[in-house]
Design a protein around this motif. Structure first.
Motif, PDB file in Angstrom:
ATOM      1  N   LEU A 163       0.626  -1.451   0.335  1.00 27.89           N
ATOM      2  CA  LEU A 163      -0.208  -0.127  -0.176  1.00 27.89           C
ATOM      3  C   LEU A 163       1.145   0.898   0.284  1.00 27.89           C
ATOM      4  O   LEU A 163       0.542   2.118  -0.875  1.00 27.89           O
ATOM      5  CB  LEU A 163      -0.458   0.004   1.016  1.00 27.89           C
ATOM      6  N   ALA A 164       1.658   1.354   1.046  1.00 27.95           N
ATOM      7  CA  ALA A 164       3.199   2.672   1.383  1.00 27.95           C
ATOM      8  C   ALA A 164       3.471   2.621  -0.670  1.00 27.95           C
ATOM      9  O   ALA A 164       3.926   3.336  -0.853  1.00 27.95           O
ATOM     10  CB  ALA A 164       3.866   2.069   1.947  1.00 27.95           C
ATOM     11  N   VAL A 165       4.058   0.895  -1.476  1.00 26.36           N
ATOM     12  CA  VAL A 165       4.828   1.823  -2.323  1.00 26.36           C
ATOM     13  C   VAL A 165       3.640   2.416  -4.154  1.00 26.36           C
ATOM     14  O   VAL A 165       3.629   3.045  -4.164  1.00 26.36           O
ATOM     15  CB  VAL A 165       5.369   0.233  -3.253  1.00 26.36           C
ATOM     16  N   ILE A 166       2.816   1.942  -3.123  1.00 23.54           N
ATOM     17  CA  ILE A 166       1.818   1.626  -4.508  1.00 23.54           C
ATOM     18  C   ILE A 166       0.849   3.655  -4.489  1.00 23.54           C
ATOM     19  O   ILE A 166       0.837   4.229  -5.078  1.00 23.54           O
ATOM     20  CB  ILE A 166       0.160   1.532  -4.021  1.00 23.54           C
ATOM     21  N   PHE A 167       1.145   4.653  -2.891  1.00 21.43           N
ATOM     22  CA  PHE A 167       0.358   5.259  -2.363  1.00 21.43           C
ATOM     23  C   PHE A 167       1.453   5.941  -3.426  1.00 21.43           C
ATOM     24  O   PHE A 167       1.830   6.807  -3.725  1.00 21.43           O
ATOM     25  CB  PHE A 167       0.089   5.681  -1.281  1.00 21.43           C
ATOM     26  N   GLY A 168       2.944   5.565  -2.510  1.00 22.40           N
ATOM     27  CA  GLY A 168       4.323   6.234  -3.019  1.00 22.40           C
ATOM     28  C   GLY A 168       4.706   6.289  -4.944  1.00 22.40           C
ATOM     29  O   GLY A 168       4.556   7.715  -4.896  1.00 22.40           O
ATOM     30  N   GLN A 169       4.054   5.839  -5.567  1.00 19.31           N
ATOM     31  CA  GLN A 169       3.864   5.665  -7.348  1.00 19.31           C
ATOM     32  C   GLN A 169       3.230   6.674  -7.220  1.00 19.31           C
ATOM     33  O   GLN A 169       3.254   7.768  -8.587  1.00 19.31           O
ATOM     34  CB  GLN A 169       4.059   4.464  -7.560  1.00 19.31           C
ATOM     35  N   ILE A 170       1.374   6.340  -7.437  1.00 17.91           N
ATOM     36  CA  ILE A 170       0.981   7.613  -7.279  1.00 17.91           C
ATOM     37  C   ILE A 170       1.365   9.074  -6.893  1.00 17.91           C
ATOM     38  O   ILE A 170       1.092   9.612  -7.535  1.00 17.91           O
ATOM     39  CB  ILE A 170      -0.485   7.138  -6.644  1.00 17.91           C
ATOM     40  N   ILE A 171       1.548   8.729  -5.925  1.00  9.45           N
ATOM     41  CA  ILE A 171       2.372  10.804  -5.506  1.00  9.45           C
ATOM     42  C   ILE A 171       3.574  11.145  -6.477  1.00  9.45           C
ATOM     43  O   ILE A 171       3.895  12.656  -6.615  1.00  9.45           O
ATOM     44  CB  ILE A 171       3.068  10.885  -3.621  1.00  9.45           C
TER      45      ILE A 171
END
Length: 192
Positions: A163-171
Motif C-alpha cells: 500500500l505504501a509503495v502504491i501510494f508512493g508511486q501515485i504521488i
C-alpha cells in the motif's frame, strides 16, 4: 497368619493368608497405598509401611520368591510395525488459521504487481491487510487452538508495504506529471 486389607471402594475389607497376600501384592491387586492390618498391629497402615520387604523387589527388578509380573497387553493403537527405533508420529501442533494463509498470499500478490504497476496491487494489498487483522484477532481469541500468527503478521506487513509503495508511486506520478507540464510549457495545466 491372616492379613486384612481394604478394597478399592474404601469400605469393603477382605482377608488373605500370608502366601496369598504376597501373591496379591506381586500381582498389583494390593497396591503400596492399600490399607492393611493383621493381629498384633495397633492400627491400619499402608501396605508399603506394614510390609516394605514386598516392595524391595520392585526397585531391584524382582525377588527370587516373587513371581514375574504378568505381561501387559499392548495398547489398542500399537501395531506390529511400531518397533523401537522407528519414527513414531508426534503430537500435531495447532491448525493454521486459513485467513492467515490468505493474508500472506494476498500480501505477496499485492506487493509484486504494486511495484510494477501501481493499481494492480491495490486490491490485493487491501485484502491482505483486512485478512491479516481478522486472522490475528481469531488467533488471539482461540487460546492457542489456532496457529498461523507469523503468517498473518507477514501478510499484514506485506500488505502495508504494498500500500505504501502504491501510494508512493501515485504521488510520484502526480508530482512528475506536474513538473513535466510546467517545464514543457503545456497549456493543459494553467498556472495563475
Amino acid at each position: 497368619m491372616k492379613w486384612f486389607y481394604v478394597l478399592d471402594d474404601g469400605a469393603t475389607k477382605a482377608e488373605a493368608e500370608e502366601t496369598e497376600f504376597s501373591l496379591l501384592v506381586a500381582q498389583g491387586r494390593i497396591r503400596p497405598e492399600t490399607l492393611v492390618w493383621r493381629e498384633g498391629m495397633a492400627e491400619w497402615m499402608p501396605c508399603r509401611q506394614a510390609r516394605p520387604e514386598l516392595y524391595q523387589g520392585a526397585l531391584t527388578g524382582g525377588t527370587l520368591d516373587s513371581p514375574p509380573p504378568e505381561p501387559q497387553p499392548a495398547p489398542y493403537y500399537q501395531t506390529p510395525y511400531n518397533q523401537p527405533g522407528m519414527m513414531q508420529p508426534g503430537p500435531m501442533g495447532p491448525v493454521n488459521e486459513p485467513m492467515a494463509i490468505f493474508s500472506l498470499v494476498s500480501g505477496i500478490l499485492g506487493l509484486a504487481p504494486g511495484v510494477c504497476c501501481c493499481l494492480l496491487g491495490l486490491p490485493m494489498s487491501i485484502v491482505a491487510i483486512i485478512c491479516g487483522h481478522m486472522s490475528l484477532g481469531k488467533i488471539r481469541q482461540s487460546g492457542g487452538q489456532l496457529g498461523g500468527h507469523g503468517m498473518a503478521q507477514a501478510g499484514l506487513i506485506l500488505g502495508y508495504i504494498a500500500l505504501a509503495v502504491i501510494f508512493g508511486q501515485i504521488i510520484f506520478q502526480i508530482i512528475t506529471s506536474g513538473f513535466s507540464a510546467v517545464t514543457s510549457g503545456s497549456t493543459r495545466f494553467h498556472m495563475p
